[in-house]
Write a protein that holds these residues in place. Structure first.
Motif, short mmCIF file in Angstrom:
data_model
loop_
_atom_site.label_atom_id
_atom_site.label_comp_id
_atom_site.label_asym_id
_atom_site.label_seq_id
_atom_site.Cartn_x
_atom_site.Cartn_y
_atom_site.Cartn_z
N UNK A 169 1.09 -1.51 0.09
CA UNK A 169 0.38 0.06 0.03
C UNK A 169 1.48 1.68 0.23
N UNK A 170 0.36 2.38 -0.63
CA UNK A 170 1.67 3.92 -0.52
C UNK A 170 0.02 4.54 0.37
N UNK A 171 -0.09 4.07 1.70
CA UNK A 171 -1.16 4.31 2.81
C UNK A 171 -0.64 3.55 4.14
N UNK A 172 -1.04 4.25 4.48
CA UNK A 172 -1.31 3.07 5.90
C UNK A 172 -2.16 2.58 6.39
N UNK A 173 -1.74 0.86 7.11
CA UNK A 173 -2.65 -0.13 6.70
C UNK A 173 -4.45 0.00 7.93
N UNK A 174 -3.91 1.09 8.06
CA UNK A 174 -5.38 1.72 9.05
C UNK A 174 -6.43 2.80 7.87
N UNK A 175 -5.81 2.57 6.87
CA UNK A 175 -5.93 3.34 5.83
C UNK A 175 -6.23 2.70 4.58
N UNK A 176 -7.21 2.35 4.42
CA UNK A 176 -6.73 1.22 2.92
C UNK A 176 -7.37 2.07 2.13
N UNK A 202 -1.34 7.52 8.65
CA UNK A 202 -0.28 7.39 7.12
C UNK A 202 -1.54 7.84 5.86
N UNK A 203 -2.06 8.65 5.70
CA UNK A 203 -2.83 8.48 4.66
C UNK A 203 -2.67 8.50 2.64
N UNK A 204 -3.25 8.59 2.10
CA UNK A 204 -2.18 8.76 1.39
C UNK A 204 -2.12 9.30 0.74
N UNK A 205 -1.32 9.29 -0.58
CA UNK A 205 -0.43 10.96 -0.47
C UNK A 205 0.62 10.60 -2.02
N UNK A 206 0.69 11.55 -3.15
CA UNK A 206 0.68 11.69 -4.15
C UNK A 206 2.13 10.60 -4.35
N UNK A 207 3.43 11.03 -3.16
CA UNK A 207 5.02 11.23 -3.03
C UNK A 207 4.59 9.71 -2.52
N UNK A 208 3.65 9.02 -2.20
CA UNK A 208 3.98 7.53 -1.08
C UNK A 208 3.96 6.50 -2.32
N UNK A 209 3.51 7.01 -3.41
CA UNK A 209 3.09 5.43 -4.59
C UNK A 209 4.55 5.84 -5.01
N UNK A 210 5.27 5.90 -5.36
CA UNK A 210 6.41 5.68 -6.20
C UNK A 210 7.43 4.85 -5.07
N UNK A 211 7.18 5.40 -4.03
CA UNK A 211 8.22 4.31 -2.97
C UNK A 211 7.55 3.06 -2.80
N UNK A 212 6.13 2.77 -2.67
CA UNK A 212 5.77 1.46 -2.52
C UNK A 212 5.68 0.83 -4.41
N UNK A 213 6.11 1.92 -5.44
CA UNK A 213 6.10 0.58 -6.28
C UNK A 213 8.02 0.16 -5.88
N UNK A 214 8.47 0.98 -5.49
CA UNK A 214 10.31 0.37 -5.19
C UNK A 214 9.74 -0.88 -4.70
#
Length: 364
Positions: A169-176, A202-214
């Motif tokens: 996920x690109x967010x915390x596990x409490x924020x599906x 942590x809420x989903x944020x655009x900058x989180x998703x490249x980190x999730x992708x790696x």
């Protein structure tokens, strides 16, 4: 021995990512940092701002995360934990923390990632589902990002066919996120694992998703891109995969379809064109074996004296699709007997049916 509080306090320092923490830990440990003065912290390379944050930690946030990790089915993996995924630890900037909901053992099994467009075509969604089904039949865990479109179909393909799947996920596990996939996330917890490097709330944020992708590519022995536009997050994941030494695969599509252009660009740049799951299995064998060997102590190994059924037939089924008549000819048995034996082997998970015949699974 890992100290969750010490790791959370260190990970809470802004701008101190996985790469810098890995370098820092070549000289000390998170537990030793707890007793260091500001001068000591400056000596080992922390900036004044980082020192200020470290010496004034967000205690409520840390306590909340520790309480989260204490709940049944929740796990906090730190970079020094023996259960931390071996392949992920090897990337340039491994997450110092992994929050896991579900069974962590799936992170130690060979994983294949399936990624692609959120607005996928019907053909793309069907392909993601079918490839996921073939992957779990071959004893791979299917990994993706829980997004709409291709990601969701990959997870469903694994679950509906009795396999395991991991969602990063690109967010915390409490924020599906997305909210439409809350039921899917709950099903994954029962038959796989949810993973995030982000703190639970942590809420989903655009900058989180490249980190999730790696992380998706870092966990996997190979990455399949089903559909992607020329500029998409899927291509970011593919780039990470190449940098991490992973195999990248792409499905071709119609030349006038925008969702094919990203895949075609990947193929032009060296990704393997894929038509069947066997095309993938042929390429990822070495890294698959490496993953299995790296965590052999964490799994129950097959007893040495356990004999596989129909050894003469199994010896003639490999990683490439073999037609039934060819298996019969090689094993010198009548076709009807071979078909009965293959059915029994398939029920035991030792072979699987694919277009063009049968292949032997990793278990076989």
């Amino acid at each position: 021995m890992t100290d969750p509080y010490a790791w959370l306090r260190l990970a809470a320092v802004p701008t101190l990512g996985g790469h810098r923490i890995s370098r820092l830990l070549q000289h000390t440990t998170p537990r030793d940092l707890l007793s260091m003065s500001a001068a000591d912290l400056a000596h080992i390379g922390l900036t004044a701002a980082q020192i200020q944050h470290y010496l004034n930690p967000p205690d409520a946030k840390i306590a909340h995360s520790l309480a989260w990790a204490d709940q049944p089915g929740h796990t906090l993996l730190t970079l020094d934990d023996p259960a931390y995924p071996a392949l992920l630890k090897e990337i340039a900037s491994p997450p110092p923390l992994l929050f896991v909901k579900g069974e962590t053992r799936w992170l130690h099994e060979p994983q294949l990632a399936i990624i692609g467009s959120r607005s996928a075509s019907l053909d793309g969604r069907e392909a993601a589902y079918e490839f996921a089904a073939a992957m779990v039949a071959a004893n791979y865990v299917v990994t993706s990002g829980l997004a709409l479109g291709i990601d969701g179909q990959a997870h469903y393909g694994a679950l509906k066919n009795g396999g395991a799947t991991v969602a990063v996920l690109g967010s915390g596990l409490n924020r599906i996120y997305p909210a439409k996939h809350r039921d899917l996330a709950a099903a994954i917890v029962e038959q796989g694992a949810l993973v995030s490097e982000f703190w639970p709330d942590e809420a989903p944020r655009p900058q989180n998703f490249p980190r999730r992708n790696r992380v998706i590519s870092g966990l996997s022995v190979g990455v399949l891109v089903v559909e992607a536009a020329q500029k998409s997050g899927s291509l970011v994941t593919a780039r990470y995969a190449l940098e991490q030494g992973r195999e990248v695969f792409a499905l071709p599509g119609p030349i006038r379809f925008a969702g094919s252009r990203g895949c075609h660009a990947l193929i032009k740049n060296g990704a393997k064109l894929v038509e069947t799951p066997v095309d993938i299995f042929e390429e990822v064998g070495a890294l698959t074996d490496c993953v299995k060997n790296s965590h052999s102590g964490l799994r129950d190994e097959q007893p040495e004296n356990e004999k596989l059924p129909f050894p003469a037939l199994l010896a003639n089924v490999g990683s490439e699709a073999t037609p039934v008549d060819v298996v019969a000819e090689r094993s010198r048995q009548p076709v009807h007997e071979v078909m009965m034996q293959l059915l029994e082997l398939e029920l035991q998970g030792l072979v699987t049916s694919v277009p063009g015949g049968y292949i032997r699974t990793r278990r076989g």
